[in-house]
Design a protein around this motif. Structure first.
Motif, short mmCIF file in Angstrom:
data_model
loop_
_atom_site.label_atom_id
_atom_site.label_comp_id
_atom_site.label_asym_id
_atom_site.label_seq_id
_atom_site.Cartn_x
_atom_site.Cartn_y
_atom_site.Cartn_z
N UNK A 6 48.80 46.26 31.40
CA UNK A 6 49.65 44.61 32.50
C UNK A 6 48.33 43.18 32.37
N UNK A 7 49.30 42.25 31.52
CA UNK A 7 49.20 40.94 30.73
C UNK A 7 49.92 39.79 31.68
N UNK A 8 49.23 39.17 32.75
CA UNK A 8 49.46 37.72 32.55
C UNK A 8 49.08 36.70 31.83
N UNK A 9 49.46 35.31 32.04
CA UNK A 9 49.25 34.47 31.84
C UNK A 9 47.78 33.34 31.81
N UNK A 10 48.11 33.35 33.53
CA UNK A 10 47.29 32.21 34.13
C UNK A 10 45.79 32.22 34.19
N UNK A 11 45.46 33.77 33.74
CA UNK A 11 44.20 34.01 33.78
C UNK A 11 43.39 34.05 32.24
N UNK A 103 44.82 38.56 31.97
CA UNK A 103 44.59 37.29 32.61
C UNK A 103 45.35 37.45 33.71
N UNK A 104 45.23 37.64 35.08
CA UNK A 104 45.73 38.02 36.35
C UNK A 104 44.66 36.72 36.89
N UNK A 105 45.35 36.35 38.28
CA UNK A 105 44.93 34.76 39.07
C UNK A 105 44.61 35.54 40.64
N UNK A 106 44.74 34.32 41.34
CA UNK A 106 44.35 34.84 42.77
C UNK A 106 45.56 34.82 43.04
N UNK A 107 46.17 35.50 44.66
CA UNK A 107 47.40 35.54 45.43
C UNK A 107 48.24 33.98 46.12
N UNK A 108 48.97 34.02 46.06
CA UNK A 108 49.32 33.14 47.08
C UNK A 108 48.79 32.71 48.17
N UNK A 109 48.00 32.87 48.76
CA UNK A 109 47.44 32.69 50.35
C UNK A 109 46.34 32.59 50.41
N UNK A 110 45.64 32.57 48.77
CA UNK A 110 44.25 32.41 48.53
C UNK A 110 44.66 31.09 48.64
N UNK A 153 39.44 47.51 34.82
CA UNK A 153 39.19 46.14 34.33
C UNK A 153 40.23 45.12 34.71
N UNK A 154 40.02 43.54 34.79
CA UNK A 154 40.51 42.45 35.30
C UNK A 154 39.66 41.67 34.98
N UNK A 155 40.91 40.66 34.89
CA UNK A 155 40.16 39.51 33.69
C UNK A 155 40.69 38.30 34.11
N UNK A 156 39.65 37.27 33.98
CA UNK A 156 40.30 35.98 34.62
C UNK A 156 39.78 34.66 35.72
N UNK A 157 39.75 33.67 36.42
CA UNK A 157 38.65 32.78 36.94
C UNK A 157 38.03 33.89 38.09
N UNK A 158 36.75 32.98 38.22
CA UNK A 158 36.49 33.79 39.13
C UNK A 158 37.05 34.25 40.37
N UNK A 159 37.63 33.31 41.58
CA UNK A 159 38.05 33.28 42.77
C UNK A 159 38.29 35.03 42.35
N UNK A 160 39.97 34.85 40.83
CA UNK A 160 40.43 35.85 41.41
C UNK A 160 40.13 37.30 40.70
N UNK A 161 38.86 37.06 40.16
CA UNK A 161 37.39 38.18 40.35
C UNK A 161 37.23 38.58 41.30
N UNK A 162 36.59 37.75 42.21
CA UNK A 162 36.63 37.96 43.65
C UNK A 162 37.47 38.79 44.25
#
Length: 274
Positions: A6-11, A103-110, A153-162
């Protein structure tokens, strides 16, 4: 051996503001190339590790951002909307050795992370499953888990991976950029990001520590809207309970039902503002 991505662009490396995310953005076409080349690198690594078929869901924006001609011949691509299983359409067509969220990212309330949102940035303030706030990664992993597919596996920014690591046991995180704020970050080059994605994919397939992430039914889906009117209108449905001015609850017998309801709400919101 089949793999689901599943691919997303923000990450994706290079992407940092909304100018990268939609066709009217000044760097959108460049971002499409960064996005496509990252997914191609993941697919090539998976193929080298023994995956003979890879199903990729283009789950960003209009679902038409990946450049299909940049993907290898052993890849099948899912494009455009609407889809009842949203970002995980095709997971039902298993078996798969695992799923990967690239390419995933954090959620709206993060409060942290680059371009944080959940599914519909202008409509949803938070999405919860059985009382727990879920980013898109959590919803996607739960949909995979409903079919017995582990998220490897997941990829993206540091907060998203946390955030993802706190939800999904055994997921292999690949950090490609570090957030300074909603629209700023420090990041590596595209070439290095592809190398790290390749390495991460091979490690995740060689040592699949991930387990299916299962949200036990019945599943209480709470959606907190940014505005009052969607909650008010949806409360007219017998299957929906309004919890407060901005929040509704739908109880699904399965993740498929939950996904279909979110897809309905998202599509309805989009159609009513067009």
């Amino acid at each position: 051996m089949r793999l689901y991505i599943s691919a997303d662009m923000e990450g994706i490396v290079g992407v940092v503001t909304r100018d990268h995310l939609a066709p009217d953005g000044f760097e959108y076409q460049r971002a499409r190339a960064w996005y496509s080349d990252t997914i191609a690198a993941a697919c090539e690594a998976a193929h080298e590790a023994g995956c003979t078929e890879i199903v990729v869901s283009d789950s960003h924006g209009n679902g038409e951002s990946l450049l299909i001609e940049r993907l290898p011949d052993y890849v099948q691509l899912i494009r455009s909307w609407p889809r009842p299983l949203m970002m995980m359409q095709g997971i039902e067509d298993g078996p798969y050795v695992g799923a990967m969220l690239i390419g995933y990212h954090t959620g709206a309330s993060n409060p942290a992370g680059i371009l944080a949102h959940t599914i519909h940035a202008s409509a949803f303030q938070e999405v919860r499953l059985n009382g727990r706030a879920m980013p898109e990664a959590g919803i996607s992993a739960a949909q995979a888990g409903a079919y017995g597919v582990p998220t490897l596996l997941a990829s993206g920014d540091d907060h998203a991976m946390e955030e993802i690591g706190s939800l999904i046991e055994g997921v292999h995180p690949v950090v490609l950029k570090w957030s300074y704020g909603t629209k700023s970050s420090r990041m590596i080059s595209p070439a290095l990001s592809h190398a790290r994605i390749r390495e991460g994919v091979k490690q995740a397939l060689a040592n699949p520590a991930g387990k299916p992430f299962v949200v036990e039914p019945p599943i209480e889906l709470d959606i907190v809207f940014r505005h009052r009117m969607p909650a008010e209108y949806l409360s007219y449905l017998a299957i929906v309970k309004r919890l407060d001015a901005h929040t509704i609850r739908f109880v699904g017998k399965s993740m498929d039902e939950v996904s279909r309801f979110i897809a309905f709400v998202t599509g309805y919101h989009v159609m009513t503002v067009m």
